[in-house]
Design a protein around this motif. Structure first.
Motif, PDB file in Angstrom:
ATOM      1  N   TYR A 148     -54.235 -55.371 -95.271  1.00 42.74           N
ATOM      2  CA  TYR A 148     -55.236 -54.527 -95.052  1.00 42.74           C
ATOM      3  C   TYR A 148     -56.005 -54.320 -96.393  1.00 42.74           C
ATOM      4  O   TYR A 148     -57.243 -53.775 -96.271  1.00 42.74           O
ATOM      5  CB  TYR A 148     -54.720 -53.109 -94.525  1.00 42.74           C
ATOM      6  N   ILE A 176     -62.297 -52.463 -89.620  1.00 43.37           N
ATOM      7  CA  ILE A 176     -60.915 -51.480 -89.665  1.00 43.37           C
ATOM      8  C   ILE A 176     -60.990 -50.493 -88.639  1.00 43.37           C
ATOM      9  O   ILE A 176     -59.792 -50.078 -88.328  1.00 43.37           O
ATOM     10  CB  ILE A 176     -61.163 -50.917 -91.159  1.00 43.37           C
ATOM     11  N   PHE A 203     -55.713 -50.424 -97.080  1.00 46.29           N
ATOM     12  CA  PHE A 203     -57.169 -50.557 -96.843  1.00 46.29           C
ATOM     13  C   PHE A 203     -57.953 -49.863 -97.845  1.00 46.29           C
ATOM     14  O   PHE A 203     -58.980 -50.270 -98.625  1.00 46.29           O
ATOM     15  CB  PHE A 203     -57.653 -50.262 -95.676  1.00 46.29           C
TER      16      PHE A 203
END
Length: 228
Positions: A148, A176, A203
Motif C-alpha cells: 500500500y 486506493i 498508503f
C-alpha cells in the motif's frame, strides 16, 4: 534491422523490486516446503506457525516497550520483519503481485533508494498505527502495508501528472478508494481484523514520503512553494 526491433516488448522490473520480494519469496518457499513435507520432516509442518511467532508483530509490543522504557531489539525488529511472513501461500502471492505491479511503475519514476524507502517507511508506519489502534488483539503480518505504500507512491505520481495537466487531482485517489472500499466490504461480510489500519497508514506514509524521495526531492517542493 530497424532500431529497437529486437527489443523486448516488456520493460524489466527494477532490481530494487526484486530485492524487496527476495525475502518474501524465500520465506514462502521454506515454509511451504515444510508444510508439503518436502523439507524438515514432521517438524516442517509447523514452520509457518513458528515463523509467525518469531517475526509477526503483536499489537501489545509497542505498549510494553513504552511502559517499561526498554526498547527490545526483538520487538523493534518485528516492525519490519512482520512484512516478510504470511499466513498462507495465497496471501504471500497476492502481496507479491501488488508489489510487482506497483513497484514496477514506481521504480520507473523513482530512484531505487526512493522505492526502498517508501516500502520500508510504509511497513513501519503500518506497524505503529496498528499497534496504536485500540482493541487490536491479533498479530500483524504480511507485506500488504508495504504494498500500500507503493500504491501511495503510485498515487503521488498520478496526482502530480494530473496537476501538471490542470486536471482534477482527486482522480488520483480512485485506486486506493476502490481497494479500501473492497477491503472494508469484505471485512463486513466475512469478518476480519483491523489490519486495514496498517494498510491505510502504509498508503499515507508512501504518499507523503514521495514528496521527499520522488523526482526532484525537497528542492522541487521548495521551488513549487516559492512560485506561489
Amino acid at each position: 534491422m530497424r532500431e529497437g526491433y529486437d527489443a523486448s516488448p516488456l520493460n524489466p522490473v527494477p532490481g530494487v523490486v526484486w530485492l524487496i520480494l527476495l525475502p518474501i519469496v524465500a520465506m514462502e518457499i521454506v515454509v511451504s516446503a515444510g508444510m508439503l513435507g518436502l523439507a524438515g520432516g514432521a517438524g516442517g509442518i509447523g514452520w509457518r506457525q513458528e515463523a509467525l511467532q518469531r517475526f509477526a508483530l503483536a499489537p501489545q509490543m509497542l505498549g510494553e516497550m513504552r511502559e517499561n522504557g526498554q526498547w527490545s531489539a526483538d520487538y523493534l525488529m518485528r516492525f519490519v520483519s512482520y512484512a516478510f511472513v504470511h499466513g498462507s501461500f495465497m496471501q504471500a502471492l497476492l502481496a507479491s503481485v501488488f508489489i510487482l505491479a506497483m513497484g514496477k511503475f514506481v521504480g520507473e519514476v523513482f530512484r531505487p533508494l526512493g522505492v526502498l524507502a517508501v516500502f520500508l517507511a510504509a511497513v513501519i508506519a503500518g506497524g505503529v498505527a496498528y499497534s496504536l489502534m485500540p482493541g487490536t488483539k491479533f498479530a500483524l503480518f504480511s507485506a500488504f502495508s508495504g504494498a500500500y505504500g507503493l500504491i501511495g507512491a503510485f498515487t503521488f505520481i498520478i496526482w502530480a501528472r494530473l496537476g501538471a495537466e490542470n486536471a482534477n487531482r482527486a482522480r488520483a485517489f480512485t485506486l486506493i478508494g476502490f481497494l479500501l472500499g473492497a477491503q472494508l466490504l469484505f471485512g463486513v461480510l466475512f469478518g476480519g481484523t483491523a489490519d486495514w489500519v496498517a494498510d491505510l497508514a502504509g498508503f499515507g506514509a508512501g504518499f507523503g514520503l514521495s514528496f521527499v524521495v520522488g523526482p526532484g526531492g525537497p528542492s522541487h517542493i521548495l521551488k513549487r512553494i516559492r512560485q506561489r
